[in-house]
Every structure is written in C-alpha cells, then in structure tokens.
Write a protein that holds these residues in place. Structure first.
Motif, PDB file in Angstrom:
ATOM      1  N   ALA A 118      42.499  37.151  42.165  1.00 30.39           N
ATOM      2  CA  ALA A 118      41.205  37.791  42.405  1.00 30.39           C
ATOM      3  C   ALA A 118      40.595  38.303  41.108  1.00 30.39           C
ATOM      4  O   ALA A 118      39.388  38.145  40.868  1.00 30.39           O
ATOM      5  CB  ALA A 118      41.378  38.934  43.404  1.00 30.39           C
ATOM      6  N   ALA A 119      41.416  38.903  40.245  1.00 29.43           N
ATOM      7  CA  ALA A 119      40.901  39.433  38.975  1.00 29.43           C
ATOM      8  C   ALA A 119      40.356  38.307  38.094  1.00 29.43           C
ATOM      9  O   ALA A 119      39.291  38.438  37.473  1.00 29.43           O
ATOM     10  CB  ALA A 119      42.008  40.196  38.249  1.00 29.43           C
ATOM     11  N   GLN A 120      41.069  37.185  38.034  1.00 30.00           N
ATOM     12  CA  GLN A 120      40.598  36.049  37.235  1.00 30.00           C
ATOM     13  C   GLN A 120      39.260  35.527  37.749  1.00 30.00           C
ATOM     14  O   GLN A 120      38.341  35.232  36.973  1.00 30.00           O
ATOM     15  CB  GLN A 120      41.645  34.937  37.259  1.00 30.00           C
ATOM     16  N   ARG A 121      39.125  35.427  39.054  1.00 33.12           N
ATOM     17  CA  ARG A 121      37.876  34.911  39.622  1.00 33.12           C
ATOM     18  C   ARG A 121      36.726  35.891  39.438  1.00 33.12           C
ATOM     19  O   ARG A 121      35.576  35.480  39.250  1.00 33.12           O
ATOM     20  CB  ARG A 121      38.085  34.594  41.098  1.00 33.12           C
ATOM     21  N   LEU A 122      37.030  37.184  39.488  1.00 37.23           N
ATOM     22  CA  LEU A 122      35.981  38.173  39.252  1.00 37.23           C
ATOM     23  C   LEU A 122      35.508  38.126  37.803  1.00 37.23           C
ATOM     24  O   LEU A 122      34.317  38.277  37.524  1.00 37.23           O
ATOM     25  CB  LEU A 122      36.492  39.570  39.611  1.00 37.23           C
ATOM     26  N   HIS A 123      36.436  37.943  36.874  1.00 38.75           N
ATOM     27  CA  HIS A 123      36.050  37.815  35.463  1.00 38.75           C
ATOM     28  C   HIS A 123      35.143  36.597  35.243  1.00 38.75           C
ATOM     29  O   HIS A 123      34.285  36.605  34.355  1.00 38.75           O
ATOM     30  CB  HIS A 123      37.293  37.698  34.584  1.00 38.75           C
ATOM     31  N   LYS A 124      35.335  35.569  36.075  1.00 40.66           N
ATOM     32  CA  LYS A 124      34.516  34.364  35.960  1.00 40.66           C
ATOM     33  C   LYS A 124      33.261  34.447  36.833  1.00 40.66           C
ATOM     34  O   LYS A 124      32.576  33.442  37.016  1.00 40.66           O
ATOM     35  CB  LYS A 124      35.338  33.136  36.359  1.00 40.66           C
ATOM     36  N   GLN A 125      32.968  35.625  37.374  1.00 40.19           N
ATOM     37  CA  GLN A 125      31.785  35.859  38.193  1.00 40.19           C
ATOM     38  C   GLN A 125      31.818  35.051  39.501  1.00 40.19           C
ATOM     39  O   GLN A 125      30.774  34.758  40.084  1.00 40.19           O
ATOM     40  CB  GLN A 125      30.509  35.516  37.407  1.00 40.19           C
ATOM     41  N   LYS A 126      33.022  34.698  39.971  1.00 35.45           N
ATOM     42  CA  LYS A 126      33.153  33.952  41.220  1.00 35.45           C
ATOM     43  C   LYS A 126      33.526  34.918  42.335  1.00 35.45           C
ATOM     44  O   LYS A 126      34.661  34.988  42.792  1.00 35.45           O
ATOM     45  CB  LYS A 126      34.205  32.853  41.075  1.00 35.45           C
ATOM     46  N   LEU A 127      32.523  35.656  42.772  1.00 38.98           N
ATOM     47  CA  LEU A 127      32.753  36.720  43.742  1.00 38.98           C
ATOM     48  C   LEU A 127      33.201  36.187  45.095  1.00 38.98           C
ATOM     49  O   LEU A 127      34.149  36.700  45.703  1.00 38.98           O
ATOM     50  CB  LEU A 127      31.480  37.550  43.902  1.00 38.98           C
ATOM     51  N   ALA A 128      32.548  35.148  45.578  1.00 36.86           N
ATOM     52  CA  ALA A 128      32.883  34.610  46.899  1.00 36.86           C
ATOM     53  C   ALA A 128      34.318  34.079  46.950  1.00 36.86           C
ATOM     54  O   ALA A 128      34.986  34.170  47.981  1.00 36.86           O
ATOM     55  CB  ALA A 128      31.903  33.506  47.275  1.00 36.86           C
ATOM     56  N   GLU A 129      34.787  33.512  45.832  1.00 40.56           N
ATOM     57  CA  GLU A 129      36.148  32.977  45.799  1.00 40.56           C
ATOM     58  C   GLU A 129      37.182  34.073  45.602  1.00 40.56           C
ATOM     59  O   GLU A 129      38.364  33.885  45.921  1.00 40.56           O
ATOM     60  CB  GLU A 129      36.268  31.953  44.667  1.00 40.56           C
ATOM     61  N   ALA A 130      36.766  35.226  45.079  1.00 41.22           N
ATOM     62  CA  ALA A 130      37.711  36.317  44.820  1.00 41.22           C
ATOM     63  C   ALA A 130      38.034  37.104  46.081  1.00 41.22           C
ATOM     64  O   ALA A 130      39.154  37.601  46.246  1.00 41.22           O
ATOM     65  CB  ALA A 130      37.155  37.251  43.749  1.00 41.22           C
ATOM     66  N   LYS A 131      37.059  37.224  46.976  1.00 36.26           N
ATOM     67  CA  LYS A 131      37.251  38.077  48.156  1.00 36.26           C
ATOM     68  C   LYS A 131      38.420  37.646  49.047  1.00 36.26           C
ATOM     69  O   LYS A 131      39.169  38.504  49.525  1.00 36.26           O
ATOM     70  CB  LYS A 131      35.952  38.147  48.958  1.00 36.26           C
ATOM     71  N   PRO A 132      38.639  36.349  49.312  1.00 42.10           N
ATOM     72  CA  PRO A 132      39.805  35.983  50.131  1.00 42.10           C
ATOM     73  C   PRO A 132      41.127  36.432  49.528  1.00 42.10           C
ATOM     74  O   PRO A 132      42.033  36.876  50.245  1.00 42.10           O
ATOM     75  CB  PRO A 132      39.705  34.453  50.197  1.00 42.10           C
ATOM     76  N   SER A 133      41.247  36.335  48.207  1.00 47.03           N
ATOM     77  CA  SER A 133      42.481  36.790  47.557  1.00 47.03           C
ATOM     78  C   SER A 133      42.622  38.305  47.665  1.00 47.03           C
ATOM     79  O   SER A 133      43.728  38.824  47.853  1.00 47.03           O
ATOM     80  CB  SER A 133      42.488  36.368  46.084  1.00 47.03           C
ATOM     81  N   GLN A 134      41.507  39.013  47.573  1.00 42.43           N
ATOM     82  CA  GLN A 134      41.555  40.466  47.734  1.00 42.43           C
ATOM     83  C   GLN A 134      42.010  40.843  49.142  1.00 42.43           C
ATOM     84  O   GLN A 134      42.804  41.765  49.323  1.00 42.43           O
ATOM     85  CB  GLN A 134      40.177  41.070  47.457  1.00 42.43           C
ATOM     86  N   GLU A 135      41.508  40.137  50.134  1.00 44.19           N
ATOM     87  CA  GLU A 135      41.893  40.419  51.523  1.00 44.19           C
ATOM     88  C   GLU A 135      43.369  40.104  51.752  1.00 44.19           C
ATOM     89  O   GLU A 135      44.068  40.852  52.448  1.00 44.19           O
ATOM     90  CB  GLU A 135      41.003  39.607  52.467  1.00 44.19           C
ATOM     91  N   LYS A 136      43.856  38.999  51.175  1.00 47.06           N
ATOM     92  CA  LYS A 136      45.278  38.671  51.317  1.00 47.06           C
ATOM     93  C   LYS A 136      46.145  39.726  50.637  1.00 47.06           C
ATOM     94  O   LYS A 136      47.200  40.112  51.162  1.00 47.06           O
ATOM     95  CB  LYS A 136      45.555  37.293  50.708  1.00 47.06           C
ATOM     96  N   ALA A 137      45.716  40.195  49.471  1.00 46.34           N
ATOM     97  CA  ALA A 137      46.471  41.228  48.767  1.00 46.34           C
ATOM     98  C   ALA A 137      46.548  42.506  49.601  1.00 46.34           C
ATOM     99  O   ALA A 137      47.604  43.146  49.709  1.00 46.34           O
ATOM    100  CB  ALA A 137      45.830  41.523  47.409  1.00 46.34           C
ATOM    101  N   LEU A 138      45.430  42.870  50.216  1.00 46.54           N
ATOM    102  CA  LEU A 138      45.403  44.054  51.070  1.00 46.54           C
ATOM    103  C   LEU A 138      46.343  43.900  52.256  1.00 46.54           C
ATOM    104  O   LEU A 138      47.094  44.822  52.602  1.00 46.54           O
ATOM    105  CB  LEU A 138      43.975  44.307  51.553  1.00 46.54           C
ATOM    106  N   LYS A 139      46.336  42.730  52.877  1.00 40.15           N
ATOM    107  CA  LYS A 139      47.225  42.460  54.011  1.00 40.15           C
ATOM    108  C   LYS A 139      48.690  42.557  53.592  1.00 40.15           C
ATOM    109  O   LYS A 139      49.521  43.133  54.304  1.00 40.15           O
ATOM    110  CB  LYS A 139      46.919  41.072  54.573  1.00 40.15           C
ATOM    111  N   GLU A 140      49.045  42.017  52.430  1.00 39.01           N
ATOM    112  CA  GLU A 140      50.430  42.067  51.967  1.00 39.01           C
ATOM    113  C   GLU A 140      50.865  43.518  51.707  1.00 39.01           C
ATOM    114  O   GLU A 140      51.991  43.907  52.044  1.00 39.01           O
ATOM    115  CB  GLU A 140      50.594  41.231  50.697  1.00 39.01           C
TER     116      GLU A 140
END
Length: 274
Positions: A175-197
């Motif tokens: 998620a951090a890598q995708r946010l640095h690349k301004q790919k917000l839509a692609e970062a959110k699924p990883s953020q949600e998975k991290a929260l679930k874990e």
C-alpha cells in the motif's frame, strides 16, 4: 511403613520436578510428614531425620524455581498485554489511514488531481510506511514471546497472531509503495487487507473468533450518514413511539365501536356462553 511411604513420596517429588513444580512440592511436603510420623513412632530412626533435612533442601530449591517461574509468567503476561495494546493502536492508525485514503479518493473524483492532493498523498504514504515499520516491530516482539517449538505441536495463539501481523506488514508495504506512486485506487485494497489481518491477530490473541472483513467504503459511508441522521433527529425514536400509541388507541376505539353498546351490568355480549 511410614518411613517407606516417605521414600515413595520423595521419589514422586523427584519425578515431578521436571514437569510440574507444584506437584513436586506437594509430594515433598507429604514425604516430610511421613518421615515425621516415623520419628514419632521410633525416635531412634536417624535415617528419617536425615531424609527430612534432605527433603527440605529440595523443597527450598523448588520454591526458588517456582518463584522464578511465576515471575517469568508475570513478565510474559505483561508483555502479551503490551502487544495487545500495540495491536489496538495499529488497528486504529490503519483505520484512520484507510479513511483518509477514501476521503482523498472522493475529492479526486470531485475536484481532479492537484498539487495539494499529491502532497497529501505523499503524507499518507509516509504514514502508511511508519505503520508498516511499527507492525514489523510488533512481529519481532511476538517472535520473542513464542514458545519453543516441538515437532507436530499445534501453533500457539501468539504464533498464529504473528502470522497475521506479518501478512499485515506485507500488505502495508504494498500500500505504501502504491501511495508513493499516486495509485490511490490500487492502494486501498492492500490497506483493507492489512486492517483485516491486524484485526484477526487481535482476535486470535484474545481467544475469540476471527474478525469479520472490514467494511467497504460505501458501507462505511452509509454508516456515517446514518449516524449523522440520527444525531440530527434525536427525537425520531420518541416520535415513532408516540405515533404508534395513537394508532393503537384508534384501533382499540374502532374495535369497541364494532362491539356496540355494553350489555346490562357493564359486560359486553360474547359470541358464545361458555
């Protein structure tokens, strides 16, 4: 007989010393009582007196070991509680980061990309990376709390929790890598998975069932809108209750009108005379 019973309990104490210190201590205490009974019956039984002293030395060593074991268990419990509090903190931070990502996504759709939004995205990426580092640190702390592994032994709750924490750290890095690349839509699924874990790790350490999947953005937005509506209309529940009372009263009035006037004596006529 008393002397030999004391010897039996002494051997039992030796046998339990490697597995259960409290049972070993109880056996040694029983051994001393038997030796004392033997001395009362035969004061000249010097072997019993000698064995009492030997047993008491064994008991002293066991008490020291038991005290150290209790201190270690207390320390481990405190460290486990600290890990649980750290998990709760990480979950809160991850939730806030996810909400900020959703807000930025909504603003992008409404206003388009701007330099200010890119700066906010970089700040969000930095915060996500900081959460990842703290999550990785928690994983290392849990590794120190893990019991020694034995072949074919089921995983302990701490080991299961650490597996979830490591998975969360991996998703946070993505998620951090995708946010640095301004790919917000692609970062959110990883953020949600991290929260679930992280939530699953907390539930595992608490001895509960795994947490449900985090709410999707639309669900969270609907929940917030519902909460705001409830705050704007605090009297709504009472108004509904008042309306229900009025309807019930009118229903009762219609029923009474349908039954007609009361019979002499104050009773209404019934369909059947029982």
């Amino acid at each position: 007989c008393k002397y030999n019973l004391g010897n039996c309990q002494f051997r039992e104490g030796q046998r339990q010393s490697d597995s259960d210190l409290q049972k070993a201590l109880d056996a040694y205490r029983a051994s001393v009582r038997f030796y004392q009974d033997a001395l009362e019956l035969d004061p000249e039984l010097n072997d019993a007196a000698h064995n009492i002293e030997v047993t008491r030395l064994k008991m002293k060593d066991l008490l020291d070991k038991l005290k150290r074991q209790q201190q270690e268990e207390k320390k481990e419990q405190e460290e486990t509680e600290a890990a649980v509090e750290k998990l709760k903190e990480l979950i809160g931070r991850q939730e806030e980061t996810l909400e900020r990502a959703e807000e930025l996504s909504t603003q992008q759709e409404q206003e388009g990309d701007s330099g200010n939004k890119k700066k906010e995205m970089d700040d969000l990426a930095s915060e996500q990376e900081a959460i990842r580092k703290d999550t990785q640190g928690l994983s290392e702390d849990l590794a120190e709390l893990e019991p020694s592994r034995q072949d074919q032994k089921p995983l302990s709750p701490i080991e299961k929790a650490r597996t979830h924490v490591e998975s969360a750290a991996t998703e946070q890095a993505v998620a951090a890598q995708r946010l640095h690349k301004q790919k917000l839509a692609e970062a959110k699924p990883s953020q949600e998975k991290a929260l679930k874990e992280l939530q699953d790790a907390l539930q595992t350490m608490s001895g509960q069932q795994p947490a449900a999947a985090p709410q999707q953005p639309k669900e969270r937005q609907q929940r917030k809108q519902q909460q705001k509506a409830e705050e704007r209309e605090p009297e709504k529940g009472r108004r509904n209750e008042t309306a229900r009372d009025i309807l019930n009263e009118e229903k009762e009035n219609r029923r009474q009108r349908h039954l007609g006037p009361r019979a002499p004596g104050g009773y209404r006529p019934v369909e059947k005379d029982w």
